[in-house]
Design an enzyme around this catalytic site. Structure first.
Site, PDB file in Angstrom:
ATOM      1  N   THR A 274       0.859  -1.196   0.000  1.00 20.91           N
ATOM      2  CA  THR A 274       0.000   0.000   0.000  1.00 20.91           C
ATOM      3  C   THR A 274       0.892   1.241   0.000  1.00 20.91           C
ATOM      4  O   THR A 274       1.711   1.426   0.900  1.00 20.91           O
ATOM      5  CB  THR A 274      -0.908  -0.037   1.247  1.00 20.91           C
ATOM      6  OG1 THR A 274      -1.645  -1.263   1.208  1.00 20.91           O
ATOM      7  CG2 THR A 274      -1.867   1.130   1.261  1.00 20.91           C
TER       8      THR A 274
ATOM      9  N   ARG B  84      -1.392  -7.437  15.211  1.00 20.01           N
ATOM     10  CA  ARG B  84      -1.002  -6.040  15.013  1.00 20.01           C
ATOM     11  C   ARG B  84      -2.218  -5.133  15.211  1.00 20.01           C
ATOM     12  O   ARG B  84      -3.260  -5.374  14.630  1.00 20.01           O
ATOM     13  CB  ARG B  84      -0.396  -5.850  13.610  1.00 20.01           C
ATOM     14  CG  ARG B  84       0.948  -6.546  13.457  1.00 20.01           C
ATOM     15  CD  ARG B  84       1.525  -6.369  12.060  1.00 20.01           C
ATOM     16  NE  ARG B  84       0.956  -7.271  11.080  1.00 20.01           N
ATOM     17  CZ  ARG B  84       1.352  -7.339   9.800  1.00 20.01           C
ATOM     18  NH1 ARG B  84       2.317  -6.562   9.372  1.00 20.01           N
ATOM     19  NH2 ARG B  84       0.787  -8.181   8.957  1.00 20.01           N
TER      20      ARG B  84
ATOM     21  N   ALA C  18     -21.213  -3.312  15.468  1.00 20.73           N
ATOM     22  CA  ALA C  18     -20.617  -2.560  16.581  1.00 20.73           C
ATOM     23  C   ALA C  18     -19.713  -3.495  17.379  1.00 20.73           C
ATOM     24  O   ALA C  18     -19.964  -4.691  17.461  1.00 20.73           O
ATOM     25  CB  ALA C  18     -21.727  -2.006  17.460  1.00 20.73           C
TER      26      ALA C  18
ATOM     27  N   LYS D 197      -8.917 -10.281  14.541  1.00 22.76           N
ATOM     28  CA  LYS D 197     -10.172 -10.864  14.051  1.00 22.76           C
ATOM     29  C   LYS D 197      -9.984 -12.379  14.020  1.00 22.76           C
ATOM     30  O   LYS D 197      -8.849 -12.869  14.134  1.00 22.76           O
ATOM     31  CB  LYS D 197     -10.528 -10.304  12.671  1.00 22.76           C
ATOM     32  CG  LYS D 197      -9.595 -10.710  11.554  1.00 22.76           C
ATOM     33  CD  LYS D 197     -10.155 -10.209  10.238  1.00 22.76           C
ATOM     34  CE  LYS D 197      -9.260 -10.598   9.083  1.00 22.76           C
ATOM     35  NZ  LYS D 197      -9.741 -10.131   7.809  1.00 22.76           N
TER      36      LYS D 197
ATOM     37  N   ASN E 222     -10.285   1.191   2.073  1.00 23.16           N
ATOM     38  CA  ASN E 222     -10.101   0.816   3.477  1.00 23.16           C
ATOM     39  C   ASN E 222     -10.630   1.894   4.419  1.00 23.16           C
ATOM     40  O   ASN E 222     -11.213   1.591   5.464  1.00 23.16           O
ATOM     41  CB  ASN E 222      -8.626   0.524   3.772  1.00 23.16           C
ATOM     42  CG  ASN E 222      -8.269  -0.910   3.425  1.00 23.16           C
ATOM     43  OD1 ASN E 222      -9.130  -1.665   2.964  1.00 23.16           O
ATOM     44  ND2 ASN E 222      -7.025  -1.294   3.624  1.00 23.16           N
TER      45      ASN E 222
ATOM     46  N   CYS F 280      -3.935  -3.135   8.555  1.00 22.92           N
ATOM     47  CA  CYS F 280      -4.314  -2.277   7.420  1.00 22.92           C
ATOM     48  C   CYS F 280      -5.168  -1.075   7.804  1.00 22.92           C
ATOM     49  O   CYS F 280      -4.773   0.066   7.553  1.00 22.92           O
ATOM     50  CB  CYS F 280      -5.027  -3.111   6.366  1.00 22.92           C
ATOM     51  SG  CYS F 280      -3.903  -4.257   5.559  1.00 22.92           S
TER      52      CYS F 280
ATOM     53  N   GLU G 163      -3.306  -4.503  -3.193  1.00 17.16           N
ATOM     54  CA  GLU G 163      -3.828  -5.792  -2.726  1.00 17.16           C
ATOM     55  C   GLU G 163      -4.998  -5.552  -1.774  1.00 17.16           C
ATOM     56  O   GLU G 163      -4.908  -4.716  -0.888  1.00 17.16           O
ATOM     57  CB  GLU G 163      -2.706  -6.561  -2.019  1.00 17.16           C
ATOM     58  CG  GLU G 163      -3.098  -7.931  -1.549  1.00 17.16           C
ATOM     59  CD  GLU G 163      -3.750  -8.757  -2.654  1.00 17.16           C
ATOM     60  OE1 GLU G 163      -3.086  -9.042  -3.661  1.00 17.16           O
ATOM     61  OE2 GLU G 163      -4.951  -9.097  -2.516  1.00 17.16           O
TER      62      GLU G 163
ATOM     63  N   LYS H 119      -3.597   1.810   9.877  1.00 20.26           N
ATOM     64  CA  LYS H 119      -2.510   2.447   9.125  1.00 20.26           C
ATOM     65  C   LYS H 119      -3.061   3.244   7.932  1.00 20.26           C
ATOM     66  O   LYS H 119      -2.640   4.368   7.680  1.00 20.26           O
ATOM     67  CB  LYS H 119      -1.551   1.349   8.632  1.00 20.26           C
ATOM     68  CG  LYS H 119      -0.296   1.874   7.987  1.00 20.26           C
ATOM     69  CD  LYS H 119       0.668   0.745   7.662  1.00 20.26           C
ATOM     70  CE  LYS H 119       0.293   0.090   6.371  1.00 20.26           C
ATOM     71  NZ  LYS H 119       1.369  -0.376   5.539  1.00 20.26           N
TER      72      LYS H 119
ATOM     73  N   LEU I 166     -21.026  -3.142   9.416  1.00 20.76           N
ATOM     74  CA  LEU I 166     -21.879  -2.343  10.304  1.00 20.76           C
ATOM     75  C   LEU I 166     -22.064  -3.075  11.642  1.00 20.76           C
ATOM     76  O   LEU I 166     -23.136  -3.030  12.223  1.00 20.76           O
ATOM     77  CB  LEU I 166     -23.244  -2.096   9.653  1.00 20.76           C
ATOM     78  CG  LEU I 166     -23.316  -1.001   8.590  1.00 20.76           C
ATOM     79  CD1 LEU I 166     -24.735  -0.857   8.050  1.00 20.76           C
ATOM     80  CD2 LEU I 166     -22.844   0.349   9.130  1.00 20.76           C
TER      81      LEU I 166
HETATM   82  P1  NAD Z   1       4.750  -8.265   6.226  1.00 16.12           P
HETATM   83  O1  NAD Z   1       5.451  -7.460   7.247  1.00 16.12           O
HETATM   84  O2  NAD Z   1       4.021  -9.498   6.647  1.00 16.12           O
HETATM   85  O3  NAD Z   1       5.806  -8.691   5.067  1.00 16.12           O
HETATM   86  C1  NAD Z   1       6.697  -7.827   4.463  1.00 16.12           C
HETATM   87  C2  NAD Z   1       7.969  -8.617   4.150  1.00 16.12           C
HETATM   88  O4  NAD Z   1       8.838  -7.833   3.330  1.00 16.12           O
HETATM   89  C3  NAD Z   1       8.782  -8.986   5.385  1.00 16.12           C
HETATM   90  O5  NAD Z   1       8.931 -10.389   5.429  1.00 16.12           O
HETATM   91  C4  NAD Z   1      10.142  -8.278   5.154  1.00 16.12           C
HETATM   92  O6  NAD Z   1      11.230  -9.011   5.677  1.00 16.12           O
HETATM   93  C5  NAD Z   1      10.175  -8.205   3.648  1.00 16.12           C
HETATM   94  N1  NAD Z   1      11.118  -7.219   3.058  1.00 16.12           N
HETATM   95  C6  NAD Z   1      11.368  -5.949   3.420  1.00 16.12           C
HETATM   96  N2  NAD Z   1      12.294  -5.399   2.584  1.00 16.12           N
HETATM   97  C7  NAD Z   1      12.619  -6.332   1.650  1.00 16.12           C
HETATM   98  C8  NAD Z   1      13.489  -6.366   0.512  1.00 16.12           C
HETATM   99  N3  NAD Z   1      14.237  -5.320   0.167  1.00 16.12           N
HETATM  100  N4  NAD Z   1      13.570  -7.505  -0.185  1.00 16.12           N
HETATM  101  C9  NAD Z   1      12.834  -8.575   0.138  1.00 16.12           C
HETATM  102  N5  NAD Z   1      11.983  -8.606   1.205  1.00 16.12           N
HETATM  103  C10 NAD Z   1      11.871  -7.498   1.952  1.00 16.12           C
HETATM  104  O7  NAD Z   1       3.772  -7.266   5.485  1.00 16.12           O
HETATM  105  P2  NAD Z   1       2.356  -7.589   4.796  1.00 16.12           P
HETATM  106  O8  NAD Z   1       1.304  -7.669   5.842  1.00 16.12           O
HETATM  107  O9  NAD Z   1       2.522  -8.700   3.832  1.00 16.12           O
HETATM  108  O10 NAD Z   1       2.112  -6.217   4.016  1.00 16.12           O
HETATM  109  C11 NAD Z   1       2.919  -5.854   2.888  1.00 16.12           C
HETATM  110  C12 NAD Z   1       2.290  -4.642   2.246  1.00 16.12           C
HETATM  111  O11 NAD Z   1       0.978  -4.963   1.754  1.00 16.12           O
HETATM  112  C13 NAD Z   1       2.094  -3.432   3.160  1.00 16.12           C
HETATM  113  O12 NAD Z   1       2.254  -2.254   2.424  1.00 16.12           O
HETATM  114  C14 NAD Z   1       0.638  -3.570   3.615  1.00 16.12           C
HETATM  115  O13 NAD Z   1       0.084  -2.323   3.991  1.00 16.12           O
HETATM  116  C15 NAD Z   1      -0.008  -4.119   2.351  1.00 16.12           C
HETATM  117  N6  NAD Z   1      -1.212  -4.937   2.564  1.00 16.12           N
HETATM  118  C16 NAD Z   1      -1.289  -5.822   3.598  1.00 16.12           C
HETATM  119  C17 NAD Z   1      -2.427  -6.609   3.757  1.00 16.12           C
HETATM  120  C18 NAD Z   1      -2.561  -7.581   4.904  1.00 16.12           C
HETATM  121  O14 NAD Z   1      -3.679  -8.031   5.164  1.00 16.12           O
HETATM  122  N7  NAD Z   1      -1.505  -7.939   5.615  1.00 16.12           N
HETATM  123  C19 NAD Z   1      -3.491  -6.507   2.852  1.00 16.12           C
HETATM  124  C20 NAD Z   1      -3.359  -5.622   1.791  1.00 16.12           C
HETATM  125  C21 NAD Z   1      -2.209  -4.842   1.646  1.00 16.12           C
END
Ligand code: NAD
Length: 445
Positions: free
Chosen positions: A131, A341, A264, A334, A220, A272, A160, A275, A262
């Site tokens: 994101t 987190r 409560a 959830k 979101n 997500c 995503e 943030k 909706l």
């Molecule tokens: P996460 O912390 O579970 O995973 C991120 C991974 O990236 C970590 O394992 C980290 O070690 C790795 N990383 C960092 N720098 C790197 C590099 N240079 N090379 C290779 N790997 C590297 O995060 P996540 O929950 O998967 O979220 C990732 C992104 O997607 C965020 O921006 C988040 O906001 C977005 N997102 C998350 C969700 C969710 O439900 N978790 C849903 C939609 C979008």
């Protein structure tokens, strides 16, 4: 296609495993050696329903591999999905360091790769699933230009929308796939990649990178706003003696509104919503646009925990509570995820532990992460069943809506010494509980 996934967290691993199951050859990269070692052994570092089997199957048929080498990620594939974390500062600004670092190292490697530079057909297509705030793709294109690689590397946004707990289904049967791209080749490759899951429906939207970046925040934030809205209405419902279940149904019957999001409760959490709403507030202000709606969403959400906690304190008049023992069901943000987190349940148990003698926590999935997080709270213990949490306890708090709690027999709850249930997710049937002689406190009813 050959696909590199950069960042093998929730998003990266689900994306990698799902694309591997669609006849692509996928390698997932991460800078965390521990994570990659576990995955190479077939061990999944977090819980997501169905993911372990999917990863094992794709790993066994060699369509899914794991690696630590950034260099290899650039040479292995023409299609690269960036799924690294985008952490946030207190102000709401996102730290794009991981994204920038990767694109920088990719440019450094490819600008010295004679084979890549001399092959007129060689291209790399990067899709960013992390994101990212609007304007990020533009910023990254500047880096490409600096390395004179902007005619060989194309960066697009592909936000995503998966939900933890149903991530595989969300990926394979998406509501929508958004590709924010400016180059026709990046658009066509995006279409090809998703064709196997979208051929039956017309759920792909091609936009500019900026629109795509905003769609994610707007989606979101809108859902979070619905949750804060119903939580505010629930307080009104409490104050005039109405029933939030009826209100939700009545409001949600309007097709323009719909009944989703909706419910409560203790407010939204997870990695997500908190943030993304905060980031949208920051982005609006940065663009000199009042961010009142985002600010109100955040404020109502953070007040909601105190609102519920005060119900507990008010019942015990704050005097006797120090001698009380509580059962506590659920700590994940959830059900069906081990993600804690920004979990409201974790914040609540921490508040409660300062006031009471003892808490017996039952958490079916996130117990490992939760017990690490709560290891310094000496009056919190973990138990293995919902029953063990209420045995010898005075009251029960429900903080995550796991299916196993919904129809928990009222007669078993009678062993609670104060016969009192504080239901932070409104999942119990109030009338049924009261018919057993239990005292029931929900939110808005
Ligand atoms: P996460 O912390 O579970 O995973 C991120 C991974 O990236 C970590 O394992 C980290 O070690 C790795 N990383 C960092 N720098 C790197 C590099 N240079 N090379 C290779 N790997 C590297 O995060 P996540 O929950 O998967 O979220 C990732 C992104 O997607 C965020 O921006 C988040 O906001 C977005 N997102 C998350 C969700 C969710 O439900 N978790 C849903 C939609 C979008």
């Amino acid at each position: 296609m050959n696909i590199s996934i950069i960042g093998t967290g929730y998003v990266g691993l689900v994306t990698g495993a799902c694309f591997a199951s669609l006849s692509n050859s996928v390698t997932c990269f991460d800078i965390d050696p521990k994570k990659i070692r576990l995955l190479q052994k077939g061990i999944i570092p977090f819980y997501e329903p169905g993911l372990e089997n999917l990863v094992k199957t794709q790993k066994n048929n060699k369509s899914l591999k794991f690696s630590l080498s950034t260099k290899k990620s650039t040479s292995f594939a023409d299609v690269i999905f960036l799924c690294v974390g985008t952490p946030q500062s207190k102000s709401g600004n996102l730290d794009l360091k991981y994204i920038m670092d990767y694109v920088d190292s990719l440019c450094n490697i490819l600008s010295q790769d004679k084979l890549f530079l001399s092959n007129a057909k060689a291209r790399k297509f990067i899709y960013i699933k992390s994101t990212i705030p609007p304007g990020t793709i533009k910023l990254l294109v500047k880096t490409l230009k600096k390395f004179h690689l902007d005619s060989k590397i194309f960066i697009s946004s592909n936000p995503e929308f998966l939900k933890e707990g149903s991530a595989i289904q969300d990926f394979m049967k998406p509501d929508r796939v958004i590709i924010g791209a400016s180059h026709p080749m990046a658009i066509n490759i995006g279409k090809d990649l998703y064709r196997p899951i979208l051929w039956k429906s017309d759920r792909m939207l091609i936009t500019s990178p900026e629109s795509s970046e905003i769609i994610k925040y707007a989606s979101n934030s809108f859902l979070a706003m619905k949750i804060s809205f119903i939580n505010q209405i629930a307080r009104l419902s409490d104050s005039v003696g109405a029933d939030i279940h009826d209100i939700r149904k009545g409001v949600g019957m309007d097709e323009r509104i719909n009944p989703h999001f909706l419910f409560a409760g203790l407010g939204y959490g997870g990695s997500c919503f908190p943030k993304d709403v905060k980031a949208l507030e920051y982005i609006l202000k940065k663009n000199n646009i009042p961010a009142d709606l985002s600010s109100a969403t955040i404020k109502i959400n953070s007040d909601q925990l105190a609102y519920f906690f005060n119900k507990i304190l008010r019942f015990y008049q704050d005097k006797t509570i120090a001698n009380k023992e509580f059962g506590f069901w659920g700590l994940a943000f959830k059900p069906n995820t081990d993600d804690i987190r920004y979990s409201s349940a974790i914040s609540l148990v921490k508040l409660l532990s300062k006031k009471v003698k003892k808490i017996r926590d039952y958490e079916p999935i996130a117990y490992k992460n939760a017990s690490d997080e709560l290891k310094d709270f000496s009056n919190i213990i973990f138990v293995k069943t919902p029953e063990a949490a209420i045995t010898n306890s005075d009251s029960l708090v429900i903080a995550t809506e796991y299916a196993e709690f919904w129809n928990y027999p009222g007669e078993n709850l009678l062993q609670l010494r104060d016969k009192c249930i504080f239901d932070g997710r409104n999942i119990m049937d109030k009338e049924n509980m009261e018919s057993f002689g239990l005292k029931y406190f929900g939110i808005g009813r």
